[in-house]
Design an enzyme around this catalytic site. Structure first.
Site, short mmCIF file in Angstrom:
data_model
loop_
_atom_site.label_atom_id
_atom_site.label_comp_id
_atom_site.label_asym_id
_atom_site.label_seq_id
_atom_site.Cartn_x
_atom_site.Cartn_y
_atom_site.Cartn_z
N ASP A 112 -10.43 -8.14 -7.55
CA ASP A 112 -10.56 -8.40 -6.13
C ASP A 112 -11.99 -8.03 -5.75
OD1 ASP A 112 -10.69 -8.20 -3.37
OD2 ASP A 112 -9.06 -6.76 -3.17
N LYS B 273 0.82 -1.21 0.00
CA LYS B 273 0.00 0.00 0.00
C LYS B 273 0.86 1.27 0.00
CE LYS B 273 -4.02 -2.21 2.08
NZ LYS B 273 -3.52 -3.58 1.89
#
Length: 364
Positions: free
Chosen positions: A217, A157
């Site tokens: 996802d 991230k």
């Protein structure tokens, strides 16, 4: 060849859909998403599967059993507390003695596991990670590699200023079982944050398997709805949809004056009354009823749902046993199990309504 599928999480990003239904059992085209993943593995010759379970494990085991119904062998590995991706593999080590594949249970893709395994073996890697390009890598784990595919860095991230590539970890890894000996027992431990960086620190070979195949996802309600749009649009090649654009399951009763457009998939024993409008992309589960002049579009509906006369539903996900009464309006909302929307009520766009809620006129 064996695969370990991580199915133990609570799927908080899928709330309220996951309050009563564990993520692996969330229906995709009216079939649990985990069943689609197992079929994908079987297509690539992977027929021994370990399910790393935690949250609501009983419903998963009851459905999949020993796997024989799906022409595979399924083992169930249980965690009393969440152990992370690598901790789950350590907990299931008794089943893992050679190269194995690790998968997240919220990924639907066209990834070529056969080609990925060939690369893993050819490069003599300790781990090989599927990578795919995305528009915004800051939500995922960024993977840097050289021209040969050898990975040089992982960054979970990243901040926007840290982004050096749009290739991210696709949630599928081939790893060597020998790695398990360095993972602590009964400890939360991650492949992404612990194991892979440790391999690089010790100069052990980790390779990327880049892919441009379909990948999503489906871990959020927004992505869950997008997945159905994509599948009905034929974007994931391994899903073979019927040639007909309107398909109704066994025992369904469709009135003559029902209007349909786009691709519509209905389950078994659905009853669609005259004047109803069904605009795809639209998926409806078993035992649903749509009353006269109701209008449905761009929506996923689970099982045993009742849509009242002149109700309008669009851009939404409706879970099991919901009751949408006459003239109500549901747009861009997510309704958990057993929600009732009273007659004439307009559900505010963006609403996510917990199971069992009665949305009355006073709550508009």
């Amino acid at each position: 060849m064996k695969a370990l599928i991580l199915v133990g999480g609570k799927a908080t990003r899928l709330l309220p859909l996951s309050i009563n239904t564990p993520k692996p059992m969330v229906p995709v085209l009216n079939v649990p998403v985990l069943e689609h993943i197992i079929i994908h593995l079987r297509q690539h010759g992977i027929r021994e599967i370990i399910l790393a379970q935690g949250y609501m494990a009983q419903s998963i085991e009851s459905y999949f059993g020993d796997g024989s119904r799906f022409e595979v062998t399924v083992h169930h590995s249980y965690e009393s507390v969440p152990l992370g991706s690598a901790g789950a593999a350590k907990n299931a080590a008794r089943y893992l003695s050679d190269t194995f594949l690790v998968l997240n249970s919220d990924i639907i893709s066209d990834l070529d596991f056969t080609a990925m395994l060939a690369l893993h073996r050819q490069s003599k890697a300790k781990a090989t990670i599927a990578t795919i390009p995305v528009e915004d890598p800051t939500k995922y784990g960024l993977v840097e590699n050289d021209i040969s595919g050898k990975v040089s860095r992982f960054l979970e991230k990243p901040r926007p200023e840290e982004v050096t590539t749009n290739m991210i970890n696709a949630g599928a890894w081939f790893v060597e079982a020998g790695i398990l000996q360095d993972i602590p027992e009964n400890t939360s431990y991650s492949f992404e944050r612990n194991v892979f960086p440790s391999l690089l620190a010790h100069a052990l070979p980790v390779y990327a398997f880049p892919s441009s195949d379909y990948w999503i996802d489906m871990g959020t309600t927004e992505k869950y709805l997008q997945l159905h749009r994509d599948l009905l649009d034929g974007k994931c090649r391994r899903f073979r949809l019927p040639a007909a654009r309107f398909v109704a399951g066994a025992g369904s009763d469709i009135a003559d004056k029902v209007q349909t457009a786009g691709r519509v998939l209905l389950g078994a024993r659905c009853h669609i009354l005259p004047g109803a409008i069904l605009n795809g992309p639209l998926v409806m589960g078993d035992d649903c009823t749509v009353a006269e002049d109701a209008s449905l579009s761009d929506t996923v509906i689970w099982r045993n749902v009742r849509i009242g006369r002149s109700a309008v539903v669009s851009g939404s996900v409706i879970a099991d046993r919901c009751n949408l009464e006459e003239g109500c309006l549901v747009e861009n909302a997510v309704l958990g199990d057993g929600v009732t929307v009273c007659s004439g009520v307009k559900v505010p766009p963006g609403s996510k309504i917990d199971p069992g809620t009665i949305v009355s006129p006073q709550e508009r």
